[in-house]
Scaffold this motif. Sequence first.
Motif, PDB file in Angstrom:
ATOM      1  N   ASP A  95      -9.775  55.242  34.967  1.00 15.44           N
ATOM      2  CA  ASP A  95      -9.640  56.523  35.644  1.00 15.44           C
ATOM      3  C   ASP A  95     -10.861  57.399  35.340  1.00 15.44           C
ATOM      4  N   PRO A  96     -11.628  57.778  36.384  1.00 16.51           N
ATOM      5  CA  PRO A  96     -12.891  58.475  36.143  1.00 16.51           C
ATOM      6  C   PRO A  96     -12.756  59.897  35.615  1.00 16.51           C
ATOM      7  N   VAL A  97     -11.605  60.525  35.747  1.00 20.92           N
ATOM      8  CA  VAL A  97     -11.543  61.938  35.365  1.00 20.92           C
ATOM      9  C   VAL A  97     -10.939  62.180  33.982  1.00 20.92           C
ATOM     10  N   PHE A  98     -10.613  61.103  33.269  1.00 19.85           N
ATOM     11  CA  PHE A  98     -10.129  61.291  31.903  1.00 19.85           C
ATOM     12  C   PHE A  98     -11.056  60.584  30.927  1.00 19.85           C
ATOM     13  N   TYR A 136     -16.617  59.911  29.134  1.00 23.10           N
ATOM     14  CA  TYR A 136     -15.972  59.537  30.386  1.00 23.10           C
ATOM     15  C   TYR A 136     -16.473  58.150  30.789  1.00 23.10           C
ATOM     16  N   HIS A 140     -17.869  56.981  33.347  1.00 22.26           N
ATOM     17  CA  HIS A 140     -19.180  56.871  34.003  1.00 22.26           C
ATOM     18  C   HIS A 140     -20.330  57.014  33.017  1.00 22.26           C
ATOM     19  N   GLU A 141     -20.029  57.459  31.807  1.00 27.02           N
ATOM     20  CA  GLU A 141     -21.099  57.614  30.823  1.00 27.02           C
ATOM     21  C   GLU A 141     -21.359  56.325  30.040  1.00 27.02           C
ATOM     22  N   HIS A 153      -2.494  60.968  36.886  1.00 24.26           N
ATOM     23  CA  HIS A 153      -3.808  60.375  37.158  1.00 24.26           C
ATOM     24  C   HIS A 153      -4.189  60.408  38.633  1.00 24.26           C
ATOM     25  N   ARG A 191      -4.562  64.045  39.805  1.00 27.55           N
ATOM     26  CA  ARG A 191      -5.757  64.690  39.247  1.00 27.55           C
ATOM     27  C   ARG A 191      -7.007  64.251  40.011  1.00 27.55           C
ATOM     28  N   ASN A 192      -7.060  63.000  40.422  1.00 26.50           N
ATOM     29  CA  ASN A 192      -8.192  62.535  41.219  1.00 26.50           C
ATOM     30  C   ASN A 192      -8.137  63.091  42.637  1.00 26.50           C
ATOM     31  N   PRO A 228     -15.654  65.194  36.280  1.00 19.53           N
ATOM     32  CA  PRO A 228     -16.514  64.956  35.122  1.00 19.53           C
ATOM     33  C   PRO A 228     -17.829  64.286  35.484  1.00 19.53           C
ATOM     34  N   ARG A 229     -17.863  63.590  36.628  1.00 14.48           N
ATOM     35  CA  ARG A 229     -19.104  62.934  36.999  1.00 14.48           C
ATOM     36  C   ARG A 229     -20.173  63.941  37.394  1.00 14.48           C
ATOM     37  N   ARG A 238     -19.874  67.299  36.130  1.00  9.05           N
ATOM     38  CA  ARG A 238     -19.900  68.347  35.127  1.00  9.05           C
ATOM     39  C   ARG A 238     -21.105  68.227  34.214  1.00  9.05           C
ATOM     40  N   ARG A 239     -21.377  67.006  33.769  1.00  8.12           N
ATOM     41  CA  ARG A 239     -22.444  66.868  32.783  1.00  8.12           C
ATOM     42  C   ARG A 239     -23.758  66.403  33.383  1.00  8.12           C
TER      43      ARG A 239
END
Lengths: 329, 306
Positions: A110-113, A157, A159-160, B221, B224-225, B300-301, B303-304
Motif C-alpha cells: 500500500d503506497p500511502v502507509f 514509504y 516508493h522510497e 487502505h 485512503r488511496n 506520500p509519493r 510529500r517528500r
Amino acid sequence: MNQTVHDELVEIRDLRISIHSEGSFFEVVKGVSLSIRANEIVCLVGESGCGKSITALSVMGLLPADVAGVTGGEIFYRGQSLLGLSPREMRRVRSEEIAMIFQDPTTSLDPVFTIGSLLKEVIRAHRDVSRSEAEELAVRALEEAQLPDARKRLRSYPHELSGGMRQRVMIALATALNPAVLIADEPTTALDVTVQAQILESLRTRQKERKMGMLLITHDLAVVAAVADRVAVMYSGEIVEEASVNDLFDNPKHPYTQGLLGAIPDITARRGALHAIPGRVPPPQVTPPGCEFAPRCAHSIESCWEEHPVLLPTSVGKLRCINPQPYST
Amino acid sequence: MKRIIGRLGYMLIVLIVSSIAVFYAIRLSGGDATAAALPGSATEEFRQEFRASIGLDRPIYLQYFAYMGKILRGDPGRSITNNASLIEMLKTHGKNSLILGGAAFALVFVIGIPLGVLASLRRNSWADHGIMSFSVIGMAIPNFWLALLAVWLFASTLRILPAAGCCSPKQLILPAIVLAFEGIALTVRMTRSAMIENQNNDFVRTLRAGGLSEWRVMGKHVLRNALIPIISLAGLRIGQIVGYALIVEQIFGWPGIGQALVTAVLRRDYPVAQFFSLILVVLVVLGNWLADTGYTLANPRLRRSK
C-alpha cells in the motif's frame, strides 16, 4: 535431496477451480493434487496461464470471488479442511499459519502507509500486543529478512525503497508471524537479475531456519534447480509430472517437462539455435478429449488424442503420459 | 513542501490576472455609474464632476492601479448607492456566506464519500443502482430548479422547513442541501470509481493475505488511496459552491456575498460589484490551493519529493 522427516502441512486433493466470465464457465484447475511438507521446498512450474497462481491463491482463500471459485476437491491444512472455514477463521490462518509473497513488490505494498505501520497492523491483527511490542516484532521481522537499517526503514514509504528492499519487506510481512507454510508466487520475477539470487537466498534461509514448508511458484528452471526439493510440473490446469528435483532434471519423463528443460539455453554451445516448444497453451475454453499436450507433442500417438491420461505413480514420482519417451539432450 | 510554495506563486499570478479581468469586465459591462448614483435630473456637467470625484475620468489602467493600491492598504472604499463601508459589508455578508458555503462543502464530503463507498462495496446491488441513479439526477437537475422544488416540497407542502431567510440552523438546511447537491452527486461518482479502481490493486491482496479484515482493507487502505483524487478535486467543489451561491443565496434570500454581488450589479454599484467579485476570485483560488496542499499531504509519493 532433503529426505528428512516429512510432516504433511498442506494437502491439496483433486482441486478444481472454475472461472466465469460473460456468462460462460471454464475450468482452469482440473483436479490438482499436491502436498507441502514441513522443511521442504516444492516448486510448481509451468507456463503462464497454466493455473499455478490460481492454485496458490485458492490455498489462501484469496480467489477473486466475483470471477473464480473452487468447484471441487479439498484443501487441508494439518488435516483440517480450509474450504469449510468461516471468513474469520480463514483470516486467522492467513499469515499466521500460511503466508504468501507475491510477484510484483512495486504494486503489492500500500503506497500511502509506511512499512512500519503496515507490519504493525498485520502483527496486531493476529497478536494481542502493544504498539511498542508490535514495533519490536516488526523490526525483528525486517532484520531477519535482511533489510538494512531495519528500524529506520519503519518510517519509509514503499516508493522510497528499491524493488529488492520491497521484496524483503514482503518477506518480513509474510514471516513476521512465524507461519508453518510459505507460498511464494514468482517472488523474483519482477526483480533485477542481480537481486534475484539474494532474495532467493534469503527466502531459503528463512525456510530452513524455521523448517517451513514452502511452495515456490516459478517458471524459471534455474531457480528450481537451485532451491527445490520436489518439483511439480503443471500444464493447462493439470499436474503432468512430479518428482524430486534430481530425478526430474536428470530424467524428465513427460514430453512437456523435457521440452521445458530443452528450452534452457546452453551457455557452452555458442550460437546454437534456441529451442522452444512449438504451439501454445490451449485456451481454457477448449478442452480436447485426449491429452491436453497432444497438439504440441512430438511423440503423440493416436490414443493420446482419444483418451485423457491419468496421473500415475512411477518409480520416482508421478506422471501423466501414456507414451513417455526416454530423455536425450 | 516546494510544491506547495510553488503553487503559492501560481496562485498570486492567477489572482493578479483575474483581478485585471474583473476590473475590466465590470467596466465593459455597460451602464453608467452616475445613472445609479445620481437622480435622473442631474445635469451632464454635474455627472462629469461626479465621475472625476471618484476617479472614473482617468485612463482605465490608472484606475486599476489606484484601486489595487487601495485594496492592498485595506481600504476598498464604499458603496456608491448607500455609502456603506465595503469592509463592514464583507464582514456581515462574508460571515453568512461562509456559514452556507462551509455547510454545503461539508455536506458534499460527509454525504458523498460514504454513499460512494457503499455503492462500490455493494456493486451492482440495489443500493448501488439507487445511489447511482440519485447521482445522475443530482448532476442533471439545475440547482435553481432544485431550489424551487425543495421550497415547494418542504416549505409549502410539508411545511417543515422555512422557505427563506437567515440565519437560523433551520433556515440553513434547504439552501445548504441545494448548494451541495451537485457536489454530492459528483463526489459519490468519484468515490465509487476510485474505490473500485483501488480494490483491484495488488496491495489489497497483500493485505488480505496478511489476514486483515475486509473492513480494515476497504475502510482504511482502499479508502485512503481513493481519497487522493477526491481531495485533489475538492478545489473544484469550492469553485462550484462559490459560483452556485450567487443563485442559491438569491433564491433563499440568504444575505451572503453572492446576494450582495447580484444586488450591486443590478444597481450598477461598481465598488461593491468589483470588490465582491474579487473576493469570490480569492475564495476560489485559495480553495484550489488548499485542495492542492491537501493532495500533496495525502500522497506520500509527492510529500517528500523535491
